[in-house]
Design a protein around this motif. Structure first.
Motif, PDB file in Angstrom:
ATOM      1  N   GLU A 137      -0.087   4.266   4.757  1.00 21.29           N
ATOM      2  CA  GLU A 137      -1.399   4.037   6.121  1.00 21.29           C
ATOM      3  C   GLU A 137      -1.595   5.300   6.281  1.00 21.29           C
ATOM      4  OE1 GLU A 137      -1.114   0.562   7.742  1.00 21.29           O
ATOM      5  OE2 GLU A 137      -1.293  -0.164   5.189  1.00 21.29           O
ATOM      6  N   ARG A 169      -6.951   3.544  -2.312  1.00 23.72           N
ATOM      7  CA  ARG A 169      -6.172   2.713  -2.608  1.00 23.72           C
ATOM      8  C   ARG A 169      -5.596   2.725  -3.525  1.00 23.72           C
ATOM      9  NH1 ARG A 169      -5.661  -1.563   0.795  1.00 23.72           N
ATOM     10  NH2 ARG A 169      -4.621  -3.394  -0.937  1.00 23.72           N
ATOM     11  N   THR A 225       1.103  -1.150   0.143  1.00 31.63           N
ATOM     12  CA  THR A 225       0.301   0.095   0.325  1.00 31.63           C
ATOM     13  C   THR A 225       0.637   0.898  -0.073  1.00 31.63           C
ATOM     14  OG1 THR A 225      -0.200   0.120   2.760  1.00 31.63           O
ATOM     15  CG2 THR A 225      -1.628  -1.038   1.170  1.00 31.63           C
TER      16      THR A 225
END
Length: 311
Positions: free
Chosen positions: A89, A304, A86
């Motif tokens: 965050e 995302r 990812t």
């Protein structure tokens, strides 16, 4: 793409129905090939090819010949595949300031790829900035002050505490593996009685691109300095911890304190001069990590973005 600048990444739109095979065909048609095009354009944005998480590996195998793990990375993120993560965050209500990935480390990726799996509701652009321009727009006083380099300090806890643990940072639970890695970085380190690890690294504030030779601003002093987080956050951190106990901090190479006004100038001028790349699901962007800095605009919704990197 929102842009008031004369420069922007090269956008490559799918021909016909698109698809991954069509993407590879169009990459093969780039004048001078992919490597030369990326250095010339600094960043490439691929749109309309219908890339999905299932087909991402095939694309990345072509764009990133040797995918790297995010070892010694300081940003909170989750590994979701073969050296695919990812993008961050960090809370979505905040902007992330401009930076070149792992410019604080002894070695950094030469390329980064960003894939939009889910487009944001609003906002959420990835701003990109010519790193040579970033150097040029800083006051001479700031450039001169940083000429001697910077010193980064990390306090990595043993599983409980502020910031990242050393296990997450180095993707291992073995101290010997961490020490083997650090021995090749020129860093100094110390294991503490509570199981935490302190790492200190002296680095340059600029670097030169290996192909073009252009000098660029290349450090993360504004992200490692509490003043770069905003007054309220900095004050809260200092109320809990001393400057020497912060999860990460930075000084000039000689240990001298970096003035807060320098940090704010670096952060704000970088964000103000950046070009926003807006996302639609299935888009992918490839950047030269030395020639371009990147960040993130705040957003709403379920944005995302996945990221991968290579040497």
């Amino acid at each position: 793409m929102t842009n008031t600048q004369t420069w922007a990444p090269l956008e490559i739109e799918a021909k016909g129905e698109g698809g991954v095979d069509q993407l590879l065909v169009q990459i093969g048609q780039l004048e001078g090939g992919l490597a030369d095009t990326l250095v010339r354009e600094k960043g490439l944005v691929f749109r309309g090819f219908g890339i999905t998480e299932d087909t991402l590996d095939k694309v990345l195998d072509h764009l990133l010949p040797s995918r790297l793990a995010y070892v010694h990375g300081n940003s909170p993120r989750t590994k979701v595949g073969g050296n695919v993560y990812t993008s961050t965050e960090y809370p979505q209500e905040f902007d992330i300031s401009m930076h070149n990935e792992m410019s604080y480390a002894h070695a950094w990726p030469s390329r980064l790829a960003f894939f939009c799996q889910t487009q944001p509701g609003t906002g959420g652009a990835t701003p990109v900035l010519d790193s040579a321009k970033w150097l040029a727009i800083l006051d001479p006083e700031v450039r001169e002050a940083f000429a001697g380099g910077v010193r980064y300090v990390q306090n990595l806890h043993d599983g409980y505490g502020l910031g990242k643990s050393w296990q997450d940072t180095f993707e291992t639970s073995e101290r010997a593996d961490v020490e083997t890695f650090l021995k090749g970085t020129g860093a100094e380190w110390q294991w503490r009685r509570d199981g935490s690890l302190r790492v200190e690294s002296q680095r340059s504030s600029t670097t030169k691109h290996p192909v073009t030779g252009v000098e660029v601003w290349f450090n993360q002093a504004d992200q490692w300095h509490p003043s770069g987080l905003g007054d309220d956050t900095a004050a809260e951190l200092y109320s809990i911890l001393s400057a020497d106990e912060l999860p990460q901090s930075v000084t000039f190479a000689d240990g001298g304190e970096i003035p807060a006004e320098y940090v704010v100038q670096i952060r704000d001028r970088g964000l103000e001069s950046a070009v926003n790349v807006d996302w639609r699901t299935g888009d992918l962007m490839l950047i030269d990590n030395v020639l371009l800095a990147h960040g993130r605009r705040s957003f709403t919704g379920d944005r995302r973005i996945l990221v991968a990197m290579s040497d």
